[in-house]
Structures are given as C-alpha cells and as structure tokens.
Design an enzyme around this catalytic site. Structure first.
Site, PDB file in Angstrom:
ATOM      1  N   PHE A  64       0.793  -1.232   0.000  1.00  0.00           N
ATOM      2  CA  PHE A  64       0.000   0.000   0.000  1.00  0.00           C
ATOM      3  C   PHE A  64       0.826   1.284   0.000  1.00  0.00           C
ATOM      4  O   PHE A  64       0.400   2.295   0.570  1.00  0.00           O
ATOM      5  CB  PHE A  64      -0.976   0.014   1.190  1.00  0.00           C
ATOM      6  CG  PHE A  64      -1.649  -1.319   1.420  1.00  0.00           C
ATOM      7  CD1 PHE A  64      -2.304  -1.968   0.387  1.00  0.00           C
ATOM      8  CD2 PHE A  64      -1.599  -1.934   2.656  1.00  0.00           C
ATOM      9  CE1 PHE A  64      -2.909  -3.198   0.586  1.00  0.00           C
ATOM     10  CE2 PHE A  64      -2.206  -3.160   2.878  1.00  0.00           C
ATOM     11  CZ  PHE A  64      -2.863  -3.798   1.830  1.00  0.00           C
ATOM     12  N   CYS A  65       1.975   1.269  -0.638  1.00  0.00           N
ATOM     13  CA  CYS A  65       2.838   2.462  -0.679  1.00  0.00           C
ATOM     14  C   CYS A  65       3.127   2.994   0.721  1.00  0.00           C
ATOM     15  O   CYS A  65       3.282   4.199   0.929  1.00  0.00           O
ATOM     16  CB  CYS A  65       2.236   3.558  -1.551  1.00  0.00           C
ATOM     17  SG  CYS A  65       2.158   3.141  -3.296  1.00  0.00           S
TER      18      CYS A  65
END
Length: 420
Positions: free
Chosen positions: A369-370
C-alpha cells in the site's frame, strides 16, 4: 482565501439531476478499493460535462470561452478553500495529487528546515523530505504519538541551530489501517514548540470534515482521485510566506509576471500562479470543486454514521473468521475511517485478491500500500498477536465509501469464508 473573478457569463441550462454524491460504477462489480481510487461522483461527472462545450484556455485569453474557463477555475479554487476552511491569506495551489503537493512543499521549505514525521506514513509523506529529517517510530496509540512528538520537538529545540524552521508532517488517517491520527493535539504540540505542521489528508478528507483554521494546521494536501473526482487533480493549501519566497515549482508560462530579453531577467508571480506553471488542469479542478461543494451541502454526520456501521460489520465479520487477521497500529476501538487491511493465513494475498475479482467480482487492493515500513511492521505484529507463523508477506485492503452497501460487505465476508 480571496480571489478576484472575471464577470459572470451566461450558464448552460441543465435538467434536474440525481444525487450529486451518487457514484458511477459498473453493474455487478463490487468496488471495495476506495482508498486507492474512489469512484467518480455524479457531481464531478456533471461538472465536467457542463464545462466541456466551453473548454478553452485559462488565464490566457479575452474571448468568452477563455473568460468562462478562467472564472470556473478560480471559482473552483475558492470552493476548495471554503471546503477546507482555508484562512484568508492561505494559498490554494492545484497540483496533480497528494504526492505532487508534498513534493511542491518540500521544494519550498526554507533552507535548513528540519522535517519531523512518523515511520507510519504513506511514501508520499516519507520520501520527499530533505536529508536530516527526523523519522519517529510508529506509536502504539494516539496519545503515544503526541508524547513522542513533544519529546522530539523539545530535543530539537535544545539541539538545533536557533531560528531554523521545523515542519511536522503527519497523516490525518492511515491508508493502511484507516486509523485516525490526533491531528488537533499534534498541532497544539507543534505550535507550543514553534513548529509548523502539515497534514496529509488524502484518506481523511473523503470521510470527515477537515478545517485548517479549526485544527490550526499550516498546510494540508489531498488528492482528487480519492475524493470522488478524476485522476490528475490535487491541492496544497496553506501559509503563503514559504510558498511566495520559494523558487517556482514549475518554471514556465503563467508562473511569471515579467520575462525580459536576458536569460535570467525574470520576475516570478506571487500567489498560487507562482507554482502552477503551464496550462492548468481545468477539468480536474472543476470536478474536484464540484465534489467539495456536494459534500459541503451533505449531511456529513449521516454519511459518517452509515460508513461506521458498514465498517463495524466488516470488522466484526472478519474477526469471526479464524483464518483472517486484521492489521492495526492502535487499540481495536481507536477511531478510524472505512479502511481495513488484513491477511488470510496460509494464502498469498495477490492470489486471494485475484480470486475475489474472478470468482466474486469484488475489487480489493493487495500489497504493501505504498507504506512499506508500516505495512511490514504491522504484518510482523499481526503474526505475533495471532500466534501464527503462516501469514503472507503482503496484505489485503478493503476500503469503503460513498456507494458501498451492506450487500457489498456481506459479499466480501461470504467470499472470504468460502475461499477454496
């Protein structure tokens, strides 16, 4: 924030329309990936449709089309300013997204600025800051975040060179867990130590009102594509002094007040134009403003209550599945927006996401998720908490929003309970 508008031009007549906060989608597809990119709201689509016949240059023409587009662009700026509680002297700068907005601010920091952030941030709020920035450990509670920041700023006050600025950069709500951070309390700590504070509101603004003045924060960034508007439009809102003193983010047309014959004979504009070089994303700005206006007119308390009921059912249902483990940073009852990250024991997350899409037409996100440092930490914590050694190295994320229904949540829970 105050802007000067060109005179009003005739408007197109439009028939009455359905709910402006209804979202567009594909029949039969269950979209539980709002935290990555929310579906487009009708308000955004209608605003773009209305403006397309008038589509022309902004700030670059005297004709009716150009005047109409300039008016629409500057009205969009004012609408966004009002939606976010901007102060009269704040700048509202249109950018591509939150990442772009935070990189702009990073470029505008006065020399010697120390940035203090937490290791639980999205990459957009970890990677742009200069060397020498302070990254605090992920706290185990909102109160822990406040105490950690207080201690760090006190130490900086003792050790840093006097007079050098400090910027605190924090999220409003985690894109991994949905947990809300104590922004107002963190702002008070920053103010007490003479620091400024930036809030990454990409995940918070779609779910809850955000008011710069009420929170007493200096800067705020968000993305249109998480706020039910199309890709390619975001904003940086905040104090003018650092922004007006910095070199333009993009050197080019629109960012200048004068260009002489000599190569370096340039006077740069002040205000938002200084950092909006080139032809602006008119349709993106207008679409984003339309959603802001629709949300401002809506019953936000009712929207919040509905989302929280869906979130509670989703988390309750997952807790009843022995092979599903939720990721969290704070206590289970910490305030949060409609985001749940989890793992399925013994199953690769990418394979589970692919199965949900192919067999059940449910869209969720898989990966880190970055926010790699936080996600990896929470995966390790989840393994310890659950006592399981078969959790995968990446996670799944289901995120709710406008248009999510009870049947969507039940469909996901049923699909997870019946994984082959």
């Amino acid at each position: 924030m105050t802007v000067t508008l060109v005179p009003s031009l005739p408007t197109l007549s439009t028939p009455s329309r359905p709910d402006p906060l209804g979202v567009l989608g594909v029949p039969g597809e269950i979209n539980l990936d709002h935290a990555a990119s929310a579906p487009c709201a009708r308000a955004a689509a209608d605003a773009v449709t209305d403006l397309l016949p008038w589509y022309a240059s902004v700030h670059r023409g005297a004709g009716a089309l150009s005047r109409r587009c300039t008016l629409a662009y500057e009205r969009a700026r004012q609408t966004v300013a009002d939606f976010l509680g901007a102060r009269p002297d704040d700048h509202v700068i249109f950018t591509r997204n939150t990442t772009d907005a935070l990189n702009l601010l990073a470029r505008a920091l006065p020399a010697g600025t120390t940035v203090v952030t937490f290791a639980g941030e999205h990459h957009a709020n970890l990677l742009p800051w200069p060397r020498g920035s302070v990254r605090l450990p992920v706290p185990d509670s909102p109160g822990g975040a406040v105490r950690s920041l207080d201690a760090a700023l006190a130490e900086l006050s003792r050790d840093a060179r006097p007079g050098l600025p400090v910027l605190v950069a924090v999220t409003g709500a985690s894109n991994v867990t949905g947990e809300r951070w104590p922004v107002a309390e963190l702002a008070r700590v920053a103010r007490r130590h003479g620091a400024r504070i930036l809030v990454d509101a990409a995940q918070l603004a779609p779910h809850a009102p955000v008011d710069l003045a009420a929170l007493d924060v200096d800067y705020l960034a968000l993305s249109g594509h998480k706020l039910y508007a199309p890709f390619g439009a975001g904003v940086l809102v905040g104090r003018a002094d650092w922004l007006d003193a910095a070199a333009p983010y993009l050197a080019g047309g629109g960012a200048t007040s004068h260009v002489g014959a000599g190569t370096h004979e340039v006077r740069w504009a002040t205000g938002p134009a200084r950092h909006e070089g080139g032809t602006p994303n008119l349709l993106g700005a207008v679409a984003l403003a339309a959603v802001c206006a629709a949300l401002a007119d809506a019953d936000r308390d009712a929207l919040h209550a509905r989302e929280q009921a869906l979130l509670a059912r989703l988390r309750e249902g997952m807790a009843a599945l022995p092979h599903v483990v939720e990721l969290r940073t704070f206590a289970p009852d910490a305030p949060r927006v409609g985001i749940v990250s989890f793992v399925v024991a013994g199953r690769d997350s990418a394979e589970v996401a692919a199965h949900l899409a192919a067999a059940h037409r449910i869209g969720v996100r898989d990966g880190l998720f970055c926010a790699h440092p936080l996600a990896r930490r929470l995966l390790t914590e989840a393994a310890t908490r659950s006592g399981r050694s078969d959790l995968p190295p990446t996670a799944l994320r289901a995120s709710l929003g406008l248009g999510t229904t009870e049947s969507d949540v039940e469909a996901l829970l049923t699909a997870l309970a019946t994984l082959p």
